[in-house]
Scaffold this motif. Structure first.
Motif, PDB file in Angstrom:
ATOM      1  N   VAL A  71       0.841  -1.195   0.000  1.00 19.66           N
ATOM      2  CA  VAL A  71       0.000   0.000   0.000  1.00 19.66           C
ATOM      3  C   VAL A  71       0.881   1.253   0.000  1.00 19.66           C
ATOM      4  CG1 VAL A  71      -1.633   1.359   1.376  1.00 19.66           C
ATOM      5  CG2 VAL A  71      -1.991  -1.107   1.075  1.00 19.66           C
ATOM      6  N   ALA A  72       1.873   1.287   0.870  1.00 19.03           N
ATOM      7  CA  ALA A  72       2.739   2.463   0.959  1.00 19.03           C
ATOM      8  C   ALA A  72       3.489   2.705  -0.345  1.00 19.03           C
ATOM      9  CB  ALA A  72       3.728   2.287   2.115  1.00 19.03           C
ATOM     10  N   VAL A  73       4.020   1.649  -0.926  1.00 18.83           N
ATOM     11  CA  VAL A  73       4.796   1.792  -2.162  1.00 18.83           C
ATOM     12  C   VAL A  73       3.900   2.249  -3.312  1.00 18.83           C
ATOM     13  CG1 VAL A  73       6.023   0.474  -3.928  1.00 18.83           C
ATOM     14  CG2 VAL A  73       6.643   0.212  -1.530  1.00 18.83           C
ATOM     15  N   GLU A  74       2.693   1.702  -3.401  1.00 13.59           N
ATOM     16  CA  GLU A  74       1.782   2.097  -4.474  1.00 13.59           C
ATOM     17  C   GLU A  74       1.368   3.561  -4.306  1.00 13.59           C
ATOM     18  OE1 GLU A  74       0.005   0.907  -8.076  1.00 13.59           O
ATOM     19  OE2 GLU A  74       1.497  -0.032  -6.776  1.00 13.59           O
ATOM     20  N   LEU A  75       1.170   4.003  -3.077  1.00 16.66           N
ATOM     21  CA  LEU A  75       0.838   5.404  -2.830  1.00 16.66           C
ATOM     22  C   LEU A  75       1.987   6.323  -3.230  1.00 16.66           C
ATOM     23  CD1 LEU A  75      -0.858   5.020   0.679  1.00 16.66           C
ATOM     24  CD2 LEU A  75      -2.025   5.615  -1.464  1.00 16.66           C
ATOM     25  N   LEU A  79      -0.225   9.938   3.124  1.00 16.22           N
ATOM     26  CA  LEU A  79      -0.911   8.691   3.437  1.00 16.22           C
ATOM     27  C   LEU A  79       0.069   7.516   3.464  1.00 16.22           C
ATOM     28  CD1 LEU A  79      -3.763   7.619   4.014  1.00 16.22           C
ATOM     29  CD2 LEU A  79      -4.054   7.297   1.543  1.00 16.22           C
ATOM     30  N   ALA A  80       1.064   7.537   2.581  1.00 22.11           N
ATOM     31  CA  ALA A  80       2.083   6.489   2.582  1.00 22.11           C
ATOM     32  C   ALA A  80       2.886   6.508   3.884  1.00 22.11           C
ATOM     33  CB  ALA A  80       3.021   6.662   1.386  1.00 22.11           C
ATOM     34  N   VAL A  81       3.260   7.706   4.316  1.00 31.36           N
ATOM     35  CA  VAL A  81       4.011   7.833   5.577  1.00 31.36           C
ATOM     36  C   VAL A  81       3.173   7.327   6.745  1.00 31.36           C
ATOM     37  CG1 VAL A  81       5.001   9.499   7.197  1.00 31.36           C
ATOM     38  CG2 VAL A  81       5.434   9.733   4.739  1.00 31.36           C
ATOM     39  N   GLU A  82       1.899   7.696   6.765  1.00 30.05           N
ATOM     40  CA  GLU A  82       1.010   7.240   7.833  1.00 30.05           C
ATOM     41  C   GLU A  82       0.882   5.712   7.828  1.00 30.05           C
ATOM     42  OE1 GLU A  82      -3.684   7.172   7.961  1.00 30.05           O
ATOM     43  OE2 GLU A  82      -2.959   9.204   8.371  1.00 30.05           O
ATOM     44  N   THR A  83       0.773   5.128   6.651  1.00 28.63           N
ATOM     45  CA  THR A  83       0.628   3.670   6.530  1.00 28.63           C
ATOM     46  C   THR A  83       1.821   2.950   7.143  1.00 28.63           C
ATOM     47  OG1 THR A  83      -0.706   3.896   4.518  1.00 28.63           O
ATOM     48  CG2 THR A  83       0.371   1.774   4.891  1.00 28.63           C
TER      49      THR A  83
END
Length: 352
Positions: A92-96, A139-143
């Motif tokens: 999820v983080a990488v895709e974001l 959002l990636a950082v939060e994930t």
């Protein structure tokens, strides 16, 4: 002439589409849940960028791309033997982050189309697209921060992002440098840029799930190196396709990169060669601002004559050899390793 798969690597195994589908199905619920946490307007732009909807939010029955980077994150975690949720969070983080980088790159490059439809900035406006990219980054950082292995993951992600931004800065600066003379861009400078801009995120994708799941640092570092080499090879193969690729496969016109005067590896390697064709190529590129198809075709022939295409494929093979060497050094075996090897082969033999 379109580069054949055998020029670069053996054909990918037929299981790749099923592998990508498995990983997309595993990641999509968590990715959707993350995007739904955004402001509704930003969420719509994010969904549009993923290929899930049209402007206005009408759903689209599409997968939203192949999902190679999220598959790398899932497989990296599986190879390292860490819990499945770690791989999903990493994916999820990488895709974001990947989509955030595309949103901003399209604006900087002025690209009006991506995947055969309007880019987000053309569809929604420049300001909104920048904001949507910022939202995806946050959002990636939060994930990553909310996972059990958050600190280790944040170190990996932040290092990759620093390299991605540095690589993009070099890429933008390259455009203003001359085609010839001591200030021209050298092939090794371009290779370093490609490793940062493209390789860093693939290295992060492959290692982040392992890091979040508590894999040994040596395993995480080895996976990161493998991903970087694969990403660099991918970029150089993409450069070859950008000149000689089949439009039906790439979605781009033949000789497109030359018509856009892009400083890509085959062109720079050709210009660096001590042969008459290199000097004729430099003179041609310096003589026109926007080459027509005839001039672009002539330039492509000069790149080949000066050895640029051969040099690019040789450089890609060197990185592919480093990928194989890195995988062989990992103290791991089993189906996940075989799937990872197959996916990396697929990654560097076609445009994604």
């Amino acid at each position: 002439m379109t580069p054949s798969a055998s020029e670069v690597l053996a054909p990918a195994a037929p299981s790749v589409p099923r592998l990508l589908e498995r990983c997309r199905d595993l990641v999509r619920p968590a990715l959707t849940e993350a995007v739904e946490r955004l402001h509704p307007w930003l969420g719509e732009m994010a969904a549009y960028s993923f290929g899930w909807c049209e402007v206005g939010g009408a759903p689209v029955d599409a997968s939203g791309g192949k999902g190679v980077r999220q598959a790398l994150a899932v497989l990296g975690a599986e190879v390292a033997g860490v819990p499945g949720p770690s791989g999903v969070a990493a994916a999820v983080a990488v895709e974001l982050v990947h989509t955030f980088s595309l949103l901003h790159d399209d604006i900087m490059d002025g690209d009006p189309m991506r995947r055969r439809r309007a880019t987000a900035w053309k569809a929604y406006g420049t300001g909104p697209a920048v904001l949507a990219g910022d939202a995806l980054f946050a959002l990636a950082v939060e994930t990553v921060a909310w996972t059990p292995g958050g600190p280790a993951g944040m170190r990996l992600l932040s290092a990759a992002l620093t390299d991605v931004v540095s690589g993009q800065a070099d890429n933008l600066l390259f455009a203003a440098r001359p085609w010839s003379g001591p200030e021209r861009v050298r092939p090794e400078e371009y290779r370093t840029m490609a490793e940062r801009k493209t390789g860093a995120l693939l290295g992060c994708a492959l290692s982040l799930g392992a890091a979040l799941g508590g894999a040994p640092p040596a395993t995480t570092a080895a996976l990161e190196r493998v991903g970087r080499h694969a990403g660099t090879a991918f970029q150089i193969v993409d450069d070859v396709l950008g000149i000689w690729g089949d439009p039906a496969v790439t979605g781009k016109p033949v000789h497109g990169d030359l018509r856009e005067r892009k400083k890509t590896y085959p062109v720079l390697a050709a210009l660096d060669a001590p042969v008459p064709a290199a000097r004729r190529l430099a003179a041609l590129l310096e003589s026109v601002d926007v080459p027509d198809e005839a001039l672009a075709r002539h330039a492509a022939a000069l790149v080949t004559e000066a050895g640029g295409r051969t040099a690019a494929l040789a450089q890609a093979r060197r990185h592919l050899a480093a990928v194989e060497s890195g995988l062989a050094e990992l103290p791991l075996a089993g189906p996940a390793v075989d799937e990872l090897r197959t996916l990396l082969s697929f990654l560097v033999r076609r445009e994604l």
